[in-house]
Write a protein that holds these residues in place. Structure first.
Motif, PDB file in Angstrom:
ATOM      1  N   ASN A 139      -9.165   9.652 -11.869  1.00 50.71           N
ATOM      2  CA  ASN A 139      -8.103  10.655 -11.701  1.00 50.71           C
ATOM      3  C   ASN A 139      -6.980  10.121 -10.808  1.00 50.71           C
ATOM      4  O   ASN A 139      -6.449  10.826  -9.953  1.00 50.71           O
ATOM      5  N   GLN A 140      -6.616   8.840 -11.045  1.00 52.08           N
ATOM      6  CA  GLN A 140      -5.604   8.203 -10.215  1.00 52.08           C
ATOM      7  C   GLN A 140      -4.663   7.342 -11.057  1.00 52.08           C
ATOM      8  O   GLN A 140      -5.064   6.767 -12.073  1.00 52.08           O
ATOM      9  N   VAL A 141      -3.410   7.241 -10.606  1.00 51.16           N
ATOM     10  CA  VAL A 141      -2.474   6.268 -11.162  1.00 51.16           C
ATOM     11  C   VAL A 141      -2.849   4.894 -10.621  1.00 51.16           C
ATOM     12  O   VAL A 141      -2.952   4.703  -9.397  1.00 51.16           O
ATOM     13  N   THR A 142      -3.091   3.947 -11.506  1.00 48.29           N
ATOM     14  CA  THR A 142      -3.544   2.614 -11.089  1.00 48.29           C
ATOM     15  C   THR A 142      -2.438   1.570 -11.135  1.00 48.29           C
ATOM     16  O   THR A 142      -2.568   0.514 -10.523  1.00 48.29           O
ATOM     17  N   MET A 143      -1.359   1.835 -11.868  1.00 49.51           N
ATOM     18  CA  MET A 143      -0.274   0.861 -11.977  1.00 49.51           C
ATOM     19  C   MET A 143       0.998   1.572 -12.418  1.00 49.51           C
ATOM     20  O   MET A 143       0.960   2.497 -13.227  1.00 49.51           O
ATOM     21  N   SER A 144       2.135   1.145 -11.854  1.00 43.28           N
ATOM     22  CA  SER A 144       3.434   1.692 -12.232  1.00 43.28           C
ATOM     23  C   SER A 144       4.323   0.546 -12.708  1.00 43.28           C
ATOM     24  O   SER A 144       4.186  -0.598 -12.238  1.00 43.28           O
ATOM     25  N   PHE A 145       5.239   0.851 -13.609  1.00 41.23           N
ATOM     26  CA  PHE A 145       6.053  -0.186 -14.240  1.00 41.23           C
ATOM     27  C   PHE A 145       7.527   0.048 -13.910  1.00 41.23           C
ATOM     28  O   PHE A 145       8.086   1.096 -14.221  1.00 41.23           O
ATOM     29  N   ASP A 164       2.882  -6.032 -19.091  1.00 43.68           N
ATOM     30  CA  ASP A 164       1.526  -6.590 -19.053  1.00 43.68           C
ATOM     31  C   ASP A 164       0.685  -5.737 -18.107  1.00 43.68           C
ATOM     32  O   ASP A 164       1.007  -5.601 -16.929  1.00 43.68           O
ATOM     33  N   THR A 165      -0.398  -5.128 -18.618  1.00 47.12           N
ATOM     34  CA  THR A 165      -1.217  -4.231 -17.792  1.00 47.12           C
ATOM     35  C   THR A 165      -2.095  -4.983 -16.791  1.00 47.12           C
ATOM     36  O   THR A 165      -2.696  -4.360 -15.919  1.00 47.12           O
TER      37      THR A 165
END
Length: 367
Positions: free
Chosen positions: A242-248, A286-287
């Motif tokens: 339940n978290q944002v793990t990466m932002s672009f 790229d994730t």
């Protein structure tokens, strides 16, 4: 290689019943057009919504109606839901037997999720939210869950104050954030009150990863239009934590984004910079690293729509160059694209790919 027969067949979508001489002022409000197309996973059928203007000098003032139709790969069209309706956000079930859509039908006070079987039968309400409309939704890859965007329901105190005459709206104050929910895709007789996910700010768009374990979530600081145009951002959200793990990081206006079939890459439709007046540049994120690069840095055109292939890291897209459209595909690791349908056949605005990757549907604006 994608087959183009179905793509050209769906070009019957937009129409204008007038004489072949000239277009008059009174002809303009009679123009019908296709709003959305969606090809079934098996590739045999295309569902689409058609914008139908109200009858001039007869109907009361209001927005165009939006009707649901289905057409097969031979061009045979069937009306499904027509008349005084507003159908939107059509999506297919995995087995190609059911079409889901948003609408307010019968006595609905708020927009709800409906389904209708392709082989015949009436539309049935699947679920709704308590005291608020479903703004948009996305079916999970296994069709067991829904990602839903909706505004918070009005507080009871607000309703009571309105009854007492407190109805003033102060410009750009008191704005609320649109929220993201995940619910089970199961018929619910009573409106739902789900718990919003842990995503800060205003959520404007969402997309599932193919594995169903992550979401692409687009946010902006507030509901203000300036924030939408200048401060929108895509994030990768992990459902389990339940978290944002990466932002672009991108600059300027921002449109849609979609994860590749293996979840490694994200195609993003954005702008060249903050001065670019429209989205039309194609970016690849790229994730693993979070790096965002201009996928077609020297492309002298405008990307309109795209969709990943379902079995490989190949992106299919519509591009406009000058007054012409073409459809092409491009592989990750390369800046060179291959044209699938050359210019001169249509002006396309919407693209949808079958699960087999061998059929494509397009909306032709000139038909």
């Amino acid at each position: 290689m994608l087959k183009t027969s179905l793509a050209l067949a769906i070009g019957l979508s937009s129409s204008l019943a007038v004489a072949a001489t000239s277009l008059t002022v009174e002809d303009i409000p009679k123009i019908q057009s296709v709003l959305q197309t969606s090809i079934s996973p098996d590739g045999d059928t295309v569902a689409f919504t058609r914008s139908v203007p109200r009858e001039l000098y007869v109907a009361e003032n209001g927005s165009n109606y939006s009707e649901l139709y289905v057409v097969d790969d031979k061009g045979v069209e069937r009306p499904f839901i027509t008349g005084s309706v507003s159908i939107k956000s059509i999506q297919w079930s995995n087995d190609s037997k059911t079409i889901y859509f948003l609408a307010k039908l019968k006595d609905d006070k708020f927009t709800a999720l409906y389904q209708i079987p392709v082989d015949g039968g009436q539309a049935q309400k699947v679920l709704s939210l308590k005291d608020t409309s479903i703004s948009s939704y996305q079916l999970s890859p296994n069709n067991k869950q829904l990602a839903i965007l909706a505004m918070p329901a009005a507080d009871k105190s607000e309703k009571e104050l309105k009854k007492l005459g407190f109805m003033a709206e102060v410009y750009e104050l008191g704005l609320k954030d649109k929220q993201l929910f995940i619910v089970d895709l199961a018929k619910a007789d009573l409106p739902l009150t789900p718990q919003a996910l842990n995503v800060a700010n205003y959520v404007s768009d969402v997309n599932w990863a193919a594995q169903g374990d992550k979401l692409l979530v687009k946010t902006q600081p507030t509901a203000l239009i300036d924030d939408k145009y200048t401060k929108s951002q895509w994030h990768l959200f992990d459902i389990a934590t339940n978290q944002v793990t990466m932002s672009f990081a991108t600059e300027g206006k921002l449109d849609g984004a979609e994860l590749s079939h293996d979840g490694r890459y994200i195609a993003i439709l954005g702008a060249e910079d903050k001065h670019d007046p429209a989205t039309g540049r194609l970016f690849l994120a790229d994730t693993k690293t979070g790096e965002v690069t201009d996928w077609l840095p020297d492309f002298m055109g405008h990307i309109v729509d795209f969709e990943w292939s379902n079995k490989r890291n190949t992106l299919n897209f519509i591009a406009n160059v000058g007054t012409q459209s073409f459809v092409a595909s491009i592989k990750t690791g390369s800046n060179k694209y291959k044209k699938l349908i050359k210019e001169g056949q249509f002006i396309a605005s919407n693209l949808s790919i079958a699960d087999s990757d061998n059929k494509i549907s397009l909306t032709d604006l000139l038909k």
